[in-house]
Design an enzyme around this catalytic site. Structure first.
Site, PDB file in Angstrom:
ATOM      1  N   HIS A   1       0.831  -1.215  -0.047  1.00 47.96           N
ATOM      2  CA  HIS A   1       0.245  -0.192  -0.116  1.00 47.96           C
ATOM      3  C   HIS A   1       0.835   1.211   0.005  1.00 47.96           C
ATOM      4  CE1 HIS A   1      -2.839   2.985   1.231  1.00 47.96           C
ATOM      5  NE2 HIS A   1      -4.004   2.298   0.918  1.00 47.96           N
TER       6      HIS A   1
ATOM      7  N   GLU B   1      -4.573   1.554  -7.058  1.00 47.58           N
ATOM      8  CA  GLU B   1      -5.088   2.805  -6.255  1.00 47.58           C
ATOM      9  C   GLU B   1      -4.231   4.086  -6.453  1.00 47.58           C
ATOM     10  OE1 GLU B   1      -6.852   1.026  -2.104  1.00 47.58           O
ATOM     11  OE2 GLU B   1      -4.809   0.985  -2.271  1.00 47.58           O
TER      12      GLU B   1
END
Length: 267
Positions: free
Chosen positions: A99, A171
């Site tokens: 992430h 993302e």
């Protein structure tokens, strides 16, 4: 775009949120709700709540649980970390890796993420690999190559035959978080296509990863984002932290599959 033969993935990471009681309340509501066969739901609790969430889910529940991070080493002197083996023992069947917050604040590199992906696969955990470009990369027109390079680097240690077991979540950094700007399907589609191409090159055209999109996803824009040709599901933040929001997003996913199947049958 889900083709009807694969479920649409709808999932969320709780990040550093929810006490044990709050996690239990969410899981209990989710367990009691009807889950469409065409949807594969997943939830990534904090490490503290993972085992408790697993214990509250019925054994035959289709809901998958995952860890938000884990170390590549099987065990050792890694204070504050957990291993893939420990995550699996606590009930995880998947693990989120790479992430942008981990990359920025914890100095994770493409190389460490690749080691974690390989370790996850070794422990039969599905790696959920997060990739995405910052604003400056998007602005200069390099989003596709930047993200494709991230994908290639993250999967560098995975055997070609195991790549298809991974999930890739695109993302874009400019679209995530409280200040993120929602992306349009037109912005998302070229990057998802580049990811699909990168995966195909790694697998030699074998089984493809499921590709998810995440970044300011809401009930209002979920259907549009799922229309992107290479998008197999959504990885959702705040909009799915409340159980009603999560259930609503599952309904959007199920409706998308129904519409897509109907259109294919009419061809």
């Amino acid at each position: 775009m889900v083709d009807g033969s694969r479920p649409v993935w709808i999932g969320t990471s709780w990040k550093m949120n929810k006490t044990l009681a709050e996690a239990a309340a969410f899981i209990d509501r989710l367990s009691a709700a009807p889950i469409p066969r065409s949807v594969q739901p997943f939830v990534l609790p904090a490490h503290t709540a993972l085992a408790a969430a697993r214990a509250r889910l019925p054994r035959d529940s289709p809901v998958r649980l995952g860890a938000q991070n884990a170390h590549w080493a099987a065990e050792g002197a890694w204070t504050g970390e957990i291993s893939m083996r420990m995550a699996a023992d606590a009930g995880a069947t998947m693990v989120e890796l790479g992430h942008s917050e981990r990359r920025e604040h914890f100095n994770e590199t493409d190389q460490t993420i690749a080691r974690k992906v390989a370790a996850a696969l070794d422990h039969d955990l599905v790696p959920l690999v997060c990739v995405g470009e910052p604003t400056e990369v998007r602005d200069r027109g390099d989003a596709e190559s930047f993200v494709a390079d991230q994908v290639t680097a993250a999967l560098a240690r995975a055997a070609p035959g195991s790549v298809g077991a991974c999930l890739i979540a695109y993302e874009p950094i400019w679209a995530i978080g409280a200040r993120g700007r929602p992306a349009s399907e037109v912005e998302v589609a070229p990057v998802m296509s580049a990811i699909a191409t990168a995966v195909a090159e790694l697998t030699g055209g074998g089984r493809a990863c499921a590709l998810l999109y995440g970044g300011s996803v809401s009930v209002g824009n979920a259907a549009e984002l799922l229309r992107s040709p290479h998008t197999d599901g959504l990885f959702v933040g705040r909009a799915a932290w409340d159980i009603e929001g999560f259930l609503a997003l599952m309904r959007v996913g199920a409706a998308h599959v129904e519409v897509n199947c109907a259109s294919q049958n009419n061809i």
